[in-house]
Design a protein around this motif. Structure first.
Motif, short mmCIF file in Angstrom:
data_model
loop_
_atom_site.label_atom_id
_atom_site.label_comp_id
_atom_site.label_asym_id
_atom_site.label_seq_id
_atom_site.Cartn_x
_atom_site.Cartn_y
_atom_site.Cartn_z
N ASN A 77 0.86 -1.18 0.00
CA ASN A 77 0.00 0.00 0.00
C ASN A 77 0.90 1.23 0.00
O ASN A 77 1.78 1.37 0.85
N LEU A 78 0.69 2.13 -0.96
CA LEU A 78 1.58 3.29 -1.14
C LEU A 78 1.69 4.13 0.13
O LEU A 78 2.80 4.49 0.54
N ALA A 79 0.57 4.46 0.75
CA ALA A 79 0.61 5.31 1.95
C ALA A 79 1.30 4.62 3.11
O ALA A 79 2.09 5.23 3.84
N GLU A 80 1.02 3.35 3.28
CA GLU A 80 1.68 2.58 4.34
C GLU A 80 3.19 2.56 4.11
O GLU A 80 3.98 2.74 5.04
N HIS A 81 3.59 2.38 2.86
CA HIS A 81 5.01 2.31 2.51
C HIS A 81 5.73 3.63 2.75
O HIS A 81 6.85 3.66 3.27
N LEU A 82 5.08 4.75 2.38
CA LEU A 82 5.75 6.05 2.46
C LEU A 82 5.76 6.64 3.87
O LEU A 82 6.71 7.30 4.26
N VAL A 83 4.69 6.43 4.62
CA VAL A 83 4.53 7.17 5.87
C VAL A 83 4.40 6.28 7.09
O VAL A 83 5.05 6.52 8.11
N PHE A 137 -13.97 16.97 9.27
CA PHE A 137 -14.06 15.66 8.62
C PHE A 137 -12.99 14.72 9.16
O PHE A 137 -13.25 13.54 9.41
N VAL A 138 -11.78 15.24 9.36
CA VAL A 138 -10.67 14.41 9.83
C VAL A 138 -10.84 14.05 11.30
O VAL A 138 -10.71 12.87 11.69
N THR A 139 -11.14 15.02 12.13
CA THR A 139 -11.16 14.77 13.58
C THR A 139 -12.38 13.99 14.03
O THR A 139 -12.39 13.46 15.15
N ALA A 140 -13.39 13.88 13.19
CA ALA A 140 -14.60 13.16 13.58
C ALA A 140 -14.40 11.64 13.58
O ALA A 140 -15.24 10.91 14.12
N GLN A 141 -13.31 11.17 13.00
CA GLN A 141 -13.11 9.74 12.84
C GLN A 141 -11.97 9.21 13.69
O GLN A 141 -10.97 9.90 13.91
N ALA A 142 -12.13 7.97 14.16
CA ALA A 142 -10.99 7.26 14.74
C ALA A 142 -10.11 6.78 13.60
O ALA A 142 -10.61 6.44 12.52
N PRO A 143 -8.80 6.78 13.78
CA PRO A 143 -7.91 6.36 12.68
C PRO A 143 -8.09 4.90 12.32
O PRO A 143 -8.34 4.06 13.19
N LEU A 144 -7.98 4.61 11.03
CA LEU A 144 -8.02 3.22 10.59
C LEU A 144 -6.86 2.45 11.23
O LEU A 144 -5.74 2.97 11.33
N VAL A 145 -7.11 1.23 11.63
CA VAL A 145 -6.10 0.42 12.30
C VAL A 145 -5.08 -0.11 11.30
O VAL A 145 -3.89 -0.20 11.59
N ARG A 146 -5.55 -0.46 10.12
CA ARG A 146 -4.65 -1.04 9.11
C ARG A 146 -5.04 -0.54 7.72
O ARG A 146 -6.19 -0.14 7.50
N PRO A 147 -4.10 -0.56 6.78
CA PRO A 147 -4.42 -0.11 5.43
C PRO A 147 -5.22 -1.15 4.66
O PRO A 147 -5.28 -2.33 5.06
N ALA A 148 -5.80 -0.71 3.57
CA ALA A 148 -6.44 -1.66 2.66
C ALA A 148 -5.38 -2.62 2.13
O ALA A 148 -4.22 -2.24 1.91
N THR A 149 -5.77 -3.86 1.96
CA THR A 149 -4.83 -4.87 1.46
C THR A 149 -4.72 -4.73 -0.05
O THR A 149 -5.40 -5.40 -0.82
N THR A 150 -3.86 -3.82 -0.44
CA THR A 150 -3.65 -3.56 -1.87
C THR A 150 -2.37 -4.22 -2.34
O THR A 150 -1.53 -4.65 -1.54
N HIS A 151 -2.21 -4.25 -3.66
CA HIS A 151 -1.06 -4.89 -4.29
C HIS A 151 -0.37 -3.90 -5.22
O HIS A 151 -0.97 -2.89 -5.61
N PRO A 152 0.87 -4.14 -5.57
CA PRO A 152 1.60 -3.17 -6.40
C PRO A 152 0.90 -2.81 -7.71
O PRO A 152 1.03 -1.69 -8.19
N GLY A 171 -7.25 10.49 -18.53
CA GLY A 171 -7.00 10.07 -17.15
C GLY A 171 -6.03 8.90 -17.10
O GLY A 171 -6.41 7.76 -17.37
N ALA A 172 -4.77 9.16 -16.75
CA ALA A 172 -3.76 8.11 -16.64
C ALA A 172 -3.89 7.43 -15.28
O ALA A 172 -3.82 8.09 -14.24
N VAL A 173 -4.08 6.13 -15.31
CA VAL A 173 -4.27 5.35 -14.08
C VAL A 173 -2.93 4.79 -13.63
O VAL A 173 -2.29 4.02 -14.35
N HIS A 174 -2.51 5.17 -12.43
CA HIS A 174 -1.24 4.69 -11.88
C HIS A 174 -1.48 3.74 -10.71
O HIS A 174 -2.44 3.90 -9.95
N SER A 175 -0.58 2.80 -10.56
CA SER A 175 -0.71 1.77 -9.54
C SER A 175 -0.01 2.17 -8.24
O SER A 175 0.76 3.14 -8.19
N HIS A 176 -0.25 1.40 -7.19
CA HIS A 176 0.44 1.61 -5.92
C HIS A 176 1.95 1.43 -6.09
O HIS A 176 2.74 2.08 -5.40
N GLY A 177 2.35 0.56 -7.00
CA GLY A 177 3.77 0.28 -7.16
C GLY A 177 4.53 1.30 -7.98
O GLY A 177 5.76 1.40 -7.85
#
Length: 526
Positions: free
Chosen positions: A14-20, A158-173, A191-197
């Motif tokens: 998952n791109l966000a999990e990988h970067l941050v 919008f951001v503060t109203a939610q509890a943070p997600l515990v885990r990312p979506a199980t995505t693939h490259p 619209g160019a579609v780019h992947s997580h990888g």
């Protein structure tokens, strides 16, 4: 230049999990982003993107559905973009300078289920939603400039109203992660579609190995985050090494750029500056140009249009730093052909970035020899998956493992490549190909010329000749005859502009690319 073997991303990625969310536990209090209003630390970024992703899911947005991001560069932008990716939702990052008709098209084309928009752009989005034959579930407004309607929600709430997600979506490259629309210089944008990888490869091959970005860097990009160039410069590249980013919501005028380079925002001075030739030319011509001692830049990158050699040399003379020019594209996500820090050949776009292959082909599709112009094709791991809903253009551009760039290039004896212009901009004068860029690059060497654009114009015998549209520097003067003689002294005789027109400015895309087709249209109507 050799490159060490780069392992592919793991099967679950998952791109966000990988970067941050995975790599930065050791630097929670370090500034990730600094904008006009404050600092976003790595810990805050991780928490807020998880809450934002939870908010999208709570609003009924499902995995792989799209959300439209129409946001000016600020600390909310990476939260929204990465938060969507974290939740498996697909952000569609778009230009903030478009019309309501453009946004209406993008809403319908992407079928976006939510819109995340800066307050300054909200009127255009509201107009677009009345025009579009499509309804969205949610409108979230970053930094509103007027009271919101009941159907709109402020970003912070919008951001503060939610509890943070515990885990990312199980995505693939190879799962779709985000879209980027092409500039759309002719017809509707694609619209160019780019992947997580895909960003993984641009970070590993270009940012880390060629530019050698490091954790201590402070990155500043004049190109905005909604462009492929800016997205790498100011989000994926710095986050991949734990660096800090300075963001700027306003237009990248010389004065606004100088403020950031001198550390006027957040007290941090950029060490890496990403720009484009049009911006560099404006900086060097501006009265408030900082002295070398006023800035801390150690590395400067350029893309978006080819860099004239004279411009790079004048920039280095003033700041003591080379401009590392390269070419990338929305379709390839970032730069695949580039000069190298410490080995810059001005007047060329350098060598293929290790990990990418390039090939020049003639009109019949066969490779062309060195010294002859050919269409540029690229093979590399960061190519887009397709253009959404456009099979014809997808097949035309993505040809097996190769991507057709639409650019003309010449390969030199030393392995570097010299830009010849867009494939549909090349001129044939006296039966010989002429690169508009080569003539433009020569014109801007004249001390009175700020910018120039060259097109083909038929003479009274119906033969194609070059015509130059020239913007003169403030306070400077030059005649048509002087410029013609100037070019004749430097280029083959058939290349000099037979016609010259002085203009106040040139039509450009939001990335600063000259729109020669508009000049051709203007000329054809005369």
């Amino acid at each position: 230049m050799s490159v060490s073997i780069v392992l592919p991303p793991p099967p679950v990625f998952n791109l966000a999990e990988h970067l941050v969310c995975t790599p930065h536990a050791s630097r929670p209090d370090k500034a990730a982003f600094v904008d006009d209003l404050g600092v976003l630390t790595y810990a805050d970024l991780q928490d807020r993107l998880r809450r934002f992703g939870a908010g999208l899911l709570a609003a009924g947005v499902k995995r792989e559905e799209r959300v439209l991001l129409v946001m000016q560069d600020c600390n909310d932008w990476p939260v929204a973009f990465l938060g969507a990716c974290y939740a498996g939702v697909v952000p569609v990052a778009v230009n903030t300078l478009l019309t309501a008709d453009d946004y209406a098209y993008m809403l319908e084309h992407s079928r976006a289920q939510a819109v995340i928009v800066s307050g300054a752009v909200l009127p255009s989005i509201n107009s677009a939603m009345t025009k579009a034959d499509h309804e969205v579930r949610k409108v979230v407004v970053s930094r509103p400039v007027a009271p919101l309607h009941p159907a709109e929600q402020e970003f912070e709430a919008f951001v503060t109203a939610q509890a943070p997600l515990v885990r990312p979506a199980t995505t693939h490259p190879d799962d779709p992660a985000f879209w980027l629309y092409s500039s759309g210089s002719t017809g509707r944008p694609k619209g160019a579609v780019h992947s997580h990888g895909n960003p993984y490869w641009t970070c590993e091959l270009y940012a880390k190995r060629l530019l050698a970005l490091k954790e201590s860097d402070v990155c500043f990009s004049a190109a905005k985050l909604f462009f492929a160039y800016g997205l790498g410069n100011a989000l994926t590249f710095p986050l991949s090494v734990g660096a800090t980013v300075v963001l700027m919501a306003e237009r990248p005028t010389p004065d606004a750029t100088f403020v950031r380079l001198k550390g006027g925002i957040g007290g941090v001075k950029p060490t890496v500056f990403f720009g484009a030739p049009t911006g560099f030319a404006g900086m060097l011509a501006a009265p408030g140009l900082p002295a070398r001692s006023d800035v801390s830049i150690r590395l400067v990158s350029s893309a978006g249009e080819a860099l004239p050699a004279d411009l790079g040399e004048r920039f280095k003379k003033h700041f003591g730093v080379d401009i590392v020019d390269g070419i990338g594209s929305t379709e390839m996500l970032h730069i695949f052909l580039s000069n190298r820090p410490g080995d810059v050949r001005y007047g060329t776009t350098g060598w293929p970035v290790p990990g990418y292959e390039v090939e020049l082909r003639g009109d019949e599709g066969a490779p062309v020899p060195d010294g002859e112009p050919g269409d540029l094709y690229i093979k590399g791991p960061s190519a887009a998956m397709m253009y959404w809903g456009n099979r014809e253009k997808s097949r035309e551009t993505f040809q097996g493992g190769w991507t057709k760039s639409g650019d003309k290039y010449i390969r030199n004896a030393d392995g570097t490549y010299t830009y010849g212009g867009r494939s549909d901009d090349m001129l044939k004068v006296s039966g010989i190909y002429v690169s508009p860029f080569e003539v433009e690059a020569t014109l801007v060497q004249h001390p009175a010329v700020l910018e120039a654009a060259v097109i083909g114009k038929e003479d009274d015998q119906g033969l194609t000749k070059t015509k130059a549209f020239v913007v003169v520097k403030p306070g400077a003067t030059v005649t048509e005859a002087e410029l013609k003689a100037f070019v004749k002294d430097r280029l083959a005789p058939y290349k000099y502009p037979r016609f010259i027109e002085f203009v106040e400015d040139l039509p450009k895309t939001a990335t600063g690319k000259i729109q020669r087709y508009k000049l051709r249209d203007l000329e054809s109507k005369r």
